[in-house]
Each structure stands twice: as structure tokens, then as C-alpha cells.
Motif scaffolding. Structure first.
Motif, PDB file in Angstrom:
ATOM      1  N   VAL A 194      25.811 -50.120   8.753  1.00 48.86           N
ATOM      2  CA  VAL A 194      25.611 -48.750   8.957  1.00 48.86           C
ATOM      3  C   VAL A 194      26.415 -47.793   8.140  1.00 48.86           C
ATOM      4  O   VAL A 194      27.418 -47.781   8.553  1.00 48.86           O
ATOM      5  N   LEU A 195      25.984 -47.036   7.049  1.00 46.70           N
ATOM      6  CA  LEU A 195      26.840 -46.367   6.254  1.00 46.70           C
ATOM      7  C   LEU A 195      26.625 -44.847   6.478  1.00 46.70           C
ATOM      8  O   LEU A 195      25.470 -44.524   7.256  1.00 46.70           O
ATOM      9  N   LEU A 196      27.687 -43.985   6.346  1.00 43.91           N
ATOM     10  CA  LEU A 196      27.647 -42.677   6.521  1.00 43.91           C
ATOM     11  C   LEU A 196      28.030 -42.005   5.384  1.00 43.91           C
ATOM     12  O   LEU A 196      28.945 -42.410   4.635  1.00 43.91           O
ATOM     13  N   THR A 197      27.254 -40.916   4.699  1.00 45.08           N
ATOM     14  CA  THR A 197      27.556 -40.204   3.535  1.00 45.08           C
ATOM     15  C   THR A 197      27.176 -38.748   3.705  1.00 45.08           C
ATOM     16  O   THR A 197      26.982 -38.312   4.755  1.00 45.08           O
ATOM     17  N   VAL A 198      27.341 -38.101   2.509  1.00 43.14           N
ATOM     18  CA  VAL A 198      26.996 -36.452   2.507  1.00 43.14           C
ATOM     19  C   VAL A 198      25.771 -36.330   2.143  1.00 43.14           C
ATOM     20  O   VAL A 198      25.004 -37.475   1.454  1.00 43.14           O
ATOM     21  N   ALA A 199      25.111 -35.231   2.558  1.00 37.44           N
ATOM     22  CA  ALA A 199      23.405 -35.283   1.985  1.00 37.44           C
ATOM     23  C   ALA A 199      23.254 -33.509   2.158  1.00 37.44           C
ATOM     24  O   ALA A 199      24.006 -32.755   2.749  1.00 37.44           O
ATOM     25  N   CYS A 200      22.423 -33.058   1.318  1.00 35.07           N
ATOM     26  CA  CYS A 200      22.008 -31.972   1.100  1.00 35.07           C
ATOM     27  C   CYS A 200      20.292 -31.714   1.142  1.00 35.07           C
ATOM     28  O   CYS A 200      19.796 -32.239   0.282  1.00 35.07           O
TER      29      CYS A 200
END
Length: 225
Positions: free
Chosen positions: A93-99
Motif C-alpha cells: 500500500v503506497l501513499l502519494t500526493v494528488a490533486c
């Protein structure tokens, strides 16, 4: 379908997106949720019947793009984090930034419709959630619209990744290829959200590491009809 590609501590991880979901009205503080509802009400968006909300979005709208075409001038982004299920194990499970780039003119007719009218732009780098889970509330989220700070806060303002993982598990959606965006934090009403460029950063104060996504907004030609 083109997979998303993430740099995870120097390892390239590719994820073909099979399910894309946008959380909404997802603040941990009900006061913040109420403020966001009021902010949208000024644009004519009806209040939800319950919170948080979850909006399924077409998977092809998950992008790692430098440019977002827009049909008119009333579209804008939203600073968010994203969960990316890259495999069957907890460490996948990855965590990243988003818009989440949203059509505000369409939003007054239906939030779910507006989510389909613009892409979810994700960062090209990600962290494994297990590596930052012990300090999730300390992570920062900042957005700039045309170079002005329009959103700034921490993940403590939003429902936790674990909340959404549990929700996905209950819905049978916690499987490789699922991407979920967190919902957003309040905007500074003094800053024009209808900007020509957006940048969002997810930061880790402990390490100084930052994940960013950035794009410009381009107007599409007028329709011939």
C-alpha cells in the motif's frame, strides 16, 4: 490502460489502475467539514446527505500529467493524498500526493458528475504507508494556485488512511489496482482557485522528504456546433 509508475525509495513500482475513488467531506473535524460544505454552497453545490462521501471515478482519470485541458475557466484543483494498492501485501500500500481537478460549473449539478470531468493528478514518487504510518498526522499537505498558497495543513485534518483501508476492505475493493484520494482540506478564500497552474506537496517533517505533483491548466478550443 497505461499503468501509473512510482519511484518508491529508488524502486520503480507500476500499478495498472482498476478502481479509482474520490473521498469527499472527509475532514476529521466536523467544523472543517462544515466549512468546506459552506465553501461549496457559495458556488451553489448542494450539501451532502451524509459524510464522508465516496465517489467512484473512471480509472483512466488517474494520471501523472504536466498539463490538464479544461473546457472553461471555472475548474480548480484540490490538495489531497492518495492511497495506491500496488499488491496483495500490507507493504504494497503506497501513499502519494494528488490533486483532484474538478469542474466547479458542473459541481452545482452534481459532485459525482464533476469528478468525472477532470483528472486526478498523482505524484510520480510514493512512500510505503507502513514506513510513515507511525507519524501520519505529522505529514503536511500544501497547495499553490498560480504560485500563491491556497491550502496548507496536515493529515491530522483528514480521515486517516487506515479509516479508508478498512472501508475499502468492507466494500471488497482493497485489492491491487485500487486508488483512493483522501478528500481535501479548506481553501483560503482570498486566493483565486481558478488558476492557470497548480502544485501540491506532501511533506514529511521528520525526514524532510517531499512528494509533489504540478501541472498547468490549458483551455481547450471552443466547440464547433
Amino acid at each position: 490502460m497505461f499503468p501509473l509508475s512510482f519511484d518508491v525509495n529508488g524502486e520503480v513500482v507500476e500499478v495498472p489502475v482498476t478502481a479509482l475513488l474520490n473521498g469527499g467531506y472527509a475532514g476529521r473535524s466536523q467544523e472543517d467539514v462544515a466549512a468546506h460544505v459552506a465553501e461549496l454552497a457559495e458556488l451553489g453545490v448542494p450539501a451532502p446527505t451524509k459524510t464522508p462521501c465516496l465517489y467512484p471515478v473512471a480509472p483512466y482519470l488517474a494520471m501523472q500529467a504536466d498539463e490538464v485541458p479544461a473546457q472553461h475557466e471555472r475548474t480548480s484543483g484540490e490538495a489531497e493524498w492518495a492511497l495506491v494498492v500496488a499488491g496483495p501485501e500490507e507493504r504494497d500500500v503506497l501513499l502519494t500526493v494528488a490533486c483532484d481537478h474538478t469542474d466547479r460549473a458542473l459541481e452545482v449539478h452534481g459532485v459525482a458528475w464533476s469528478k468525472q470531468a477532470g483528472p486526478d493528478v498523482l505524484g510520480r514518487k510514493a512512500w510505503r504507508l507502513v514506513d510513515v504510518a507511525d507519524r501520519i498526522d505529522e505529514l503536511t499537505l500544501t497547495a499553490w494556485a498560480d504560485g500563491e498558497v491556497i491550502q496548507r495543513g496536515t493529515l491530522a485534518e483528514l480521515l486517516t488512511p487506515q479509516f479508508w483501508l478498512d472501508d475499502l476492505r468492507e466494500r471488497g475493493l482493497l485489492k491491487p489496482g485500487t486508488v483512493l484520494l483522501s478528500g481535501t482540506i479548506p481553501m483560503d478564500a482570498a486566493v483565486d482557485q481558478f488558476a492557470g497552474s497548480w502544485r501540491v506537496e506532501l511533506g514529511d517533517p521528520k525526514t524532510g522528504d517531499v512528494i509533489a505533483c504540478e501541472y498547468r491548466v490549458s483551455r481547450m478550443p471552443e466547440p464547433v456546433e
